[in-house]
Design an enzyme around this catalytic site. Structure first.
Site, PDB file in Angstrom:
ATOM      1  CB  CYS A  10      -0.989  -0.008   1.168  1.00  0.00           C
ATOM      2  SG  CYS A  10      -0.279   0.198   2.813  1.00  0.00           S
ATOM      3  CG  ASN A  13       4.455  -1.611   4.974  1.00  0.00           C
ATOM      4  OD1 ASN A  13       5.543  -1.882   5.453  1.00  0.00           O
ATOM      5  ND2 ASN A  13       3.522  -2.531   4.829  1.00  0.00           N
ATOM      6  CB  CYS A  15      -3.722   1.229   6.967  1.00  0.00           C
ATOM      7  SG  CYS A  15      -3.751   2.603   8.138  1.00  0.00           S
ATOM      8  NE  ARG A  16      -4.565   1.233   1.619  1.00  0.00           N
ATOM      9  CZ  ARG A  16      -4.451   1.926   0.502  1.00  0.00           C
ATOM     10  NH1 ARG A  16      -5.318   1.751  -0.480  1.00  0.00           N
ATOM     11  NH2 ARG A  16      -3.464   2.797   0.349  1.00  0.00           N
ATOM     12  CB  SER A  17       0.609  -3.463   2.615  1.00  0.00           C
ATOM     13  OG  SER A  17       1.298  -2.431   3.248  1.00  0.00           O
ATOM     14  CG  ASP A 128      -5.230   5.174   2.918  1.00  0.00           C
ATOM     15  OD1 ASP A 128      -5.327   4.717   4.083  1.00  0.00           O
ATOM     16  OD2 ASP A 128      -4.282   5.880   2.547  1.00  0.00           O
TER      17      ASP A 128
END
Length: 158
Positions: A10, A13, A15-17, A128
């Protein structure tokens, strides 16, 4: 047998990934495939390098039994494209950045978007959640759980 090496990406690095890394790690572990995979995450920018995952993301992930342990780092095109079999971006912006980092056609062939593996949820990106509220973090986890199941099925068919 070689491990399948997957890098989730993301922007920052945090939150999402790292959540994708934790969700997929939990999924392969629960299905007895932990030894068949190497899983990591990174960001298209290094702004948060060295930091833990966003505290809000950690809170929501913990409620679902996921432990976000990764430390943020930036994608390193010179090593990551050589090392990983699949590099999976969370949204179109990340995919664009990853394509810009690719050095050749072989690198481009390793790029996938997370929602390409969705089984049931109809989203074109994992949004996001950073500037949103609780619902955004929950949506991210819902999308990742769905897409990670699809990713596992995809890898098993290969």
């Amino acid at each position: 047998m070689d491990k399948t090496k997957i890098l989730f990406v993301c922007m920052g690095n945090i939150c999402r990934s790292p959540s994708a890394e934790a969700v997929f790690t939990g999924l392969v572990k629960n299905n007895g495939f932990a030894k068949k995979f190497e899983i990591d995450s990174a960001g298209t920018i290094g702004y948060h390098a060295g930091e833990s995952a966003d505290r809000r993301m950690q809170t929501h992930a913990t409620k679902r039994g996921y432990n976000l342990t990764s430390i943020s780092r930036a994608v390193n095109p010179d090593t990551d494209f050589d090392y990983f079999d699949m590099i999976i971006g969370m949204d179109d912006e990340n995919m664009h950045a990853l394509k810009q980092m690719a050095r050749n056609d072989a690198d481009l062939k390793k790029l996938y978007k997370m929602t390409d593996f969705s089984l049931e949820m109809k989203y074109s990106e994992v949004p996001d959640p950073y500037y949103g509220g609780d619902a955004g973090f929950e949506l991210v986890l819902d999308l990742l759980e769905d897409s990670c199941q699809g990713l596992l099925e995809h890898v098993q068919k290969q």
